[in-house]
Design a protein around this motif. Structure first.
Motif, PDB file in Angstrom:
ATOM      1  N   LEU A 229       0.838  -1.204   0.000  1.00 58.37           N
ATOM      2  CA  LEU A 229       0.000   0.000   0.000  1.00 58.37           C
ATOM      3  C   LEU A 229       0.873   1.254   0.000  1.00 58.37           C
ATOM      4  N   VAL A 230       0.497   2.240  -0.825  1.00 58.83           N
ATOM      5  CA  VAL A 230       1.170   3.535  -0.846  1.00 58.83           C
ATOM      6  C   VAL A 230       0.121   4.618  -0.577  1.00 58.83           C
ATOM      7  N   VAL A 231       0.442   5.551   0.322  1.00 59.15           N
ATOM      8  CA  VAL A 231      -0.522   6.594   0.703  1.00 59.15           C
ATOM      9  C   VAL A 231       0.126   7.972   0.554  1.00 59.15           C
ATOM     10  N   GLN A 232      -0.494   8.827  -0.246  1.00 58.20           N
ATOM     11  CA  GLN A 232      -0.039  10.225  -0.359  1.00 58.20           C
ATOM     12  C   GLN A 232      -0.915  11.084   0.550  1.00 58.20           C
ATOM     13  N   GLY A 233      -0.285  11.811   1.475  1.00 58.48           N
ATOM     14  CA  GLY A 233      -1.047  12.577   2.467  1.00 58.48           C
ATOM     15  C   GLY A 233      -1.037  11.795   3.766  1.00 58.48           C
ATOM     16  N   GLY A 238      -5.245  10.315   5.490  1.00 61.61           N
ATOM     17  CA  GLY A 238      -4.216   9.394   5.006  1.00 61.61           C
ATOM     18  C   GLY A 238      -3.638   8.517   6.098  1.00 61.61           C
ATOM     19  N   ALA A 239      -3.319   9.114   7.247  1.00 59.78           N
ATOM     20  CA  ALA A 239      -2.686   8.326   8.314  1.00 59.78           C
ATOM     21  C   ALA A 239      -3.659   7.283   8.864  1.00 59.78           C
ATOM     22  N   THR A 240      -4.933   7.666   8.993  1.00 64.26           N
ATOM     23  CA  THR A 240      -5.918   6.696   9.508  1.00 64.26           C
ATOM     24  C   THR A 240      -6.159   5.590   8.488  1.00 64.26           C
ATOM     25  N   ALA A 241      -6.293   5.966   7.220  1.00 62.84           N
ATOM     26  CA  ALA A 241      -6.516   4.952   6.178  1.00 62.84           C
ATOM     27  C   ALA A 241      -5.342   3.978   6.145  1.00 62.84           C
ATOM     28  N   ALA A 242      -4.115   4.512   6.208  1.00 62.96           N
ATOM     29  CA  ALA A 242      -2.927   3.644   6.184  1.00 62.96           C
ATOM     30  C   ALA A 242      -2.982   2.648   7.344  1.00 62.96           C
ATOM     31  N   VAL A 306      -3.445   5.034  -2.443  1.00 59.64           N
ATOM     32  CA  VAL A 306      -4.461   5.902  -1.838  1.00 59.64           C
ATOM     33  C   VAL A 306      -3.959   7.350  -1.869  1.00 59.64           C
ATOM     34  N   PRO A 307      -4.419   8.159  -2.831  1.00 59.37           N
ATOM     35  CA  PRO A 307      -4.100   9.587  -2.767  1.00 59.37           C
ATOM     36  C   PRO A 307      -5.021  10.228  -1.722  1.00 59.37           C
ATOM     37  N   ALA A 308      -4.435  10.774  -0.658  1.00 57.00           N
ATOM     38  CA  ALA A 308      -5.242  11.313   0.454  1.00 57.00           C
ATOM     39  C   ALA A 308      -4.707  12.683   0.873  1.00 57.00           C
ATOM     40  N   VAL A 328      -7.619   4.061  -4.755  1.00 56.92           N
ATOM     41  CA  VAL A 328      -8.741   4.340  -3.850  1.00 56.92           C
ATOM     42  C   VAL A 328      -8.593   5.801  -3.421  1.00 56.92           C
ATOM     43  N   GLU A 329      -9.541   6.645  -3.835  1.00 61.00           N
ATOM     44  CA  GLU A 329      -9.378   8.089  -3.633  1.00 61.00           C
ATOM     45  C   GLU A 329      -9.799   8.534  -2.229  1.00 61.00           C
TER      46      GLU A 329
END
Ligand code: NAD
Length: 431
Positions: A229-233, A238-242, A306-308, A328-329
């Motif tokens: 998984l890669v998360v921007q933001g 973003g931190a919660t989704a990650a 996940v761009p967040a 996943v936006e």
């Protein structure tokens, strides 16, 4: 003396010079959806404009004694389906067209998940991370006071967004309450639980993203336990989704915020990364990781991206270099229409923003309901109801995309806009 929750000074959200025009993009989406679903011209025309737009130029006394005039906006896109709902953004990039686009997307989001709300958005052009706690409090209170005539539990209920959080919402609620002469918790959501906030609200947007990721992975045959998984933001969303997608088995290999990004193929210790970000104001420089740019992170090979962070991140300039199986936006409007075309041609599905980041507004709705009833639910109840509402919207969107041969974004927009159009049609035109 202020009891504000202190924040580390973080790098500012930086405006990308080639950021696409979000308002033009939102209106083009409306026209395209109307053409697919056959919505009549008059209704499209009404929905192409925001019903009410307020601009406030207001003074704030800064810590050094100087007076600074800030510009803030509140835009109410459509009041057809009920009071309007949407966040307040503090960022240097806040501009009226951006706020209009975000307000329109809130109308569609609320309709997609079946909430009795129209869409709104607001913001103040400022760099919240360069303000002291006292300056942020005075700015928030003055902005709230200026909005008193046009907001309220039956009219317009703001919430947090980029650069704002529970503390700003508490100041907002207190200011409005002072003006009306009694506690008015239902005027704003995303408050701390101690002033009428809802259990589960802080995590709700990230939780909804994690749910949508799991359901989409399931439909696509992606095993989350073997997924990178890669998360921007790396903010609230973003931190919660990650964290919550990691809890479902995925390995988080890269995260970025406005200050830069970090990559470690073996996986990141998210608790330690969050601690580093709290101390240093950015995830950048976390020991034992490779640096990666805040935009370059989007091209790190992974299974789920996940761009967040902010809108306009996946564009025609980088969409062909994305190396993921699913987007996943988390953010609002992170993918431009041109990028959508490229991703479609490349067979990379995009679970759209108005579906997967709707967890925040769903639990904001729960918070509003609880405040109006003065009857509060526990976190398990909140999460169960959130899951049920989002599951219904997810299934409806996926099934419509499958049966009508559209993308998930087109399906979500078509479902949502058709519902709003129907409300407008049935209510008719006054006078
Ligand atoms: P936040 O301020 O808590 O966090 C934003 C994060 O994005 C920060 O880590 C910031 O450093 C980073 N960032 C900013 N510009 C960046 C850039 N150009 N490149 C990389 N990183 C960048 O905000 P949030 O509440 O997490 O909101 C994030 C997104 O989610 C926004 O698009 C917002 O509209 C959307 N959203 C938020 C909620 C909510 O409940 N907070 C609900 C729905 C949608």
């Amino acid at each position: 003396m202020t009891t504000a929750i202190s924040r580390p000074r973080r790098p500012a959200q930086v405006a990308d010079p080639d950021l696409p025009d979000a308002w033009a993009m939102a209106r083009a989406q409306l026209r395209a959806s109307a053409a697919r679903t056959g919505i009549e011209r008059d209704v499209v025309e009404r929905l192409s404009h925001c019903e009410r737009e307020f601009t406030l130029n207001f003074p704030v006394r800064m810590d050094d004694g100087t007076l600074h005039i800030f510009t803030g906006y509140r835009v109410q896109h459509s009041l057809a389906r009920g009071p309007v709902k949407g966040g307040l953004r503090y960022a240097p990039t806040v501009a009226i067209d951006e706020v209009r686009a975000l307000a329109m997307w809130m109308t569609w989001k609320c309709a997609l998940v079946g909430l009795p709300f129209g869409g709104a958005k607001g913001g103040v052009r400022c760099d919240p991370h360069s303000l002291s706690d006292g300056e942020r409090e005075r700015l928030t209170r003055r902005f709230a006071a200026g909005l008193v005539p046009v907001i309220g539990p039956a009219v317009d209920i703001p919430a947090p967004d980029l650069g704002t959080g529970p503390q700003e919402m508490a100041w907002f609620m207190d200011t409005v309450s002072m003006h009306v002469g009694h506690a008015q918790p239902g005027v704003v959501t995303g408050k701390p639980v101690s002033v009428g906030g809802s259990e589960g609200r802080a995590e709700a947007t990230g939780r909804g993203i994690a749910l949508c990721t799991a359901w989409a992975a399931d439909r696509l045959g992606i095993d989350l336990h073997r997924s990178r998984l890669v998360v921007q933001g790396f903010g609230n969303v973003g931190a919660t989704a990650a964290r919550l997608i990691h809890a479902q088995g995925a390995t988080v290999i890269a995260v970025a915020d406005a200050g830069g990004g970090i990559h470690r193929e073996e996986g990141l210790d998210l608790v330690a990364v969050a601690r580093h970000a709290r101390i240093h104001g950015t995830v950048a420089g976390f020991p034992g990781t490779e640096p990666v740019g805040r935009n370059g992170i989007l091209e790190v090979p992974c299974d789920v991206l996940v761009p967040a962070a902010v809108e306009g991140q996946i564009t025609s300039a980088n969409a062909s270099r994305l190396s993921c199986r699913l987007v996943v936006e988390g953010a609002n409007g992170p993918t431009t229409p041109e990028a959508d075309e490229i991703l479609l041609a490349r067979g990379i599905p995009v679970v759209p923003d108005i579906l997967c980041n709707s967890g925040g507004v769903v639990v904001s709705y729960f918070e509003w309901v609880q405040d109006l009833q003065q009857f509060f639910w526990n976190e398990a109840e909140v999460n169960a109801r959130l899951g049920a509402i989002m599951r219904t919207a997810f299934e409806a969107t996926w099934d419509r995309a499958t049966t009508s041969g559209t993308t998930l974004r087109e399906a979500a927009l078509d479902l949502a806009i058709s519902r709003v159009a129907e409300t407008i049609r049935v209510r008719g035109l006054y006078p």
